[in-house]
Enzyme design. Structure first.
Site, mmCIF file in Angstrom:
data_model
loop_
_atom_site.group_PDB
_atom_site.id
_atom_site.type_symbol
_atom_site.label_atom_id
_atom_site.label_comp_id
_atom_site.label_asym_id
_atom_site.label_seq_id
_atom_site.Cartn_x
_atom_site.Cartn_y
_atom_site.Cartn_z
ATOM 1 N N TYR A 164 -0.500 0.266 73.769
ATOM 2 C CA TYR A 164 -0.465 -0.956 72.992
ATOM 3 C C TYR A 164 0.887 -1.163 72.333
ATOM 4 C CZ TYR A 164 -1.731 -1.935 67.967
ATOM 5 O OH TYR A 164 -1.788 -2.270 66.651
ATOM 6 N N ILE A 222 2.440 -11.624 66.214
ATOM 7 C CA ILE A 222 1.632 -10.823 67.132
ATOM 8 C C ILE A 222 0.705 -9.926 66.313
ATOM 9 C CG2 ILE A 222 1.669 -9.269 69.126
ATOM 10 C CD1 ILE A 222 4.561 -10.158 69.647
ATOM 11 N N PRO A 223 -0.339 -10.530 65.698
ATOM 12 C CA PRO A 223 -1.299 -9.709 64.950
ATOM 13 C C PRO A 223 -2.042 -8.783 65.923
ATOM 14 C CG PRO A 223 -1.811 -12.066 64.757
ATOM 15 C CD PRO A 223 -0.668 -11.931 65.688
ATOM 16 N N HIS A 224 -2.287 -7.555 65.492
ATOM 17 C CA HIS A 224 -2.919 -6.586 66.381
ATOM 18 C C HIS A 224 -3.668 -5.533 65.575
ATOM 19 C CE1 HIS A 224 1.248 -5.472 65.473
ATOM 20 N NE2 HIS A 224 0.803 -4.224 65.415
ATOM 21 N N ALA A 225 -4.637 -4.905 66.246
ATOM 22 C CA ALA A 225 -5.424 -3.862 65.596
ATOM 23 C C ALA A 225 -6.102 -2.992 66.649
ATOM 24 C CB ALA A 225 -6.488 -4.475 64.681
#
Length: 162
Positions: A112, A65-68
């Site tokens: 988030y 779950i890549p996130h930014a």
């Protein structure tokens, strides 16, 4: 924040020929930059990679779950299913087949982290991942995610109510 509003068919790719983490993140960045007038795919890629350098976003069972946080007006997501998987620093050493990438505005960071928790608790289920990996159509995959993350259908909903 509702997972079902983050995805659209054009930001879902099923089983493209991707064999490296770098290419997977490039593909995710391209999808996330779609219809974002203020973002480039390169900027999204850099944000995802920089976050990944802080610690792996893999959760196990072939899921990452890549996130930014970035200057986006609305949170958005991209879903990438890779047929043979990509080697990453997964806790269970399994290759990653399912990438669920998320971009959120900096002012929505608390929402988030709650979303990441919800995704993790749902997507860690091995049988669910096998089911998701059987799809090869973005519309069908989106429909499945909508069904999966609709509160009355959420797998943990019954357990939380009990």
């Amino acid at each position: 924040m509702d997972i079902t509003t983050l995805l659209s068919p054009e930001r879902i790719a099923c089983k493209p020929d991707i064999s490296s983490k770098k290419r997977a993140f490039e593909y995710l960045a391209e999808m996330l930059a779609l219809n974002q007038s203020t973002l480039s795919a390169d900027a999204v890629f850099d944000a995802l990679i920089n976050r990944e350098k802080l610690g792996s976003t893999t959760i196990g069972n072939g899921v990452a779950i890549p996130h930014a946080c970035m200057s986006v007006t609305q949170p958005c997501g991209a879903l990438l299913l890779v047929e043979d998987g990509v080697k990453m620093d997964a806790p269970d050493k399994k290759p990653v087949q399912l990438f669920m990438a998320i971009l959120v505005p900096p002012n929505q960071a608390p929402d988030y982290s709650e979303l990441i928790t919800q995704l993790t608790s749902t997507l860690i289920q091995k049988t669910l991942i096998e089911e998701i990996c059987s799809y090869c159509d973005s519309e069908a995959m989106l429909d499945h995610f909508i069904m999966l993350f609709t509160p009355s259908n959420h797998p943990l909903e019954g357990a939380l109510a009990a």
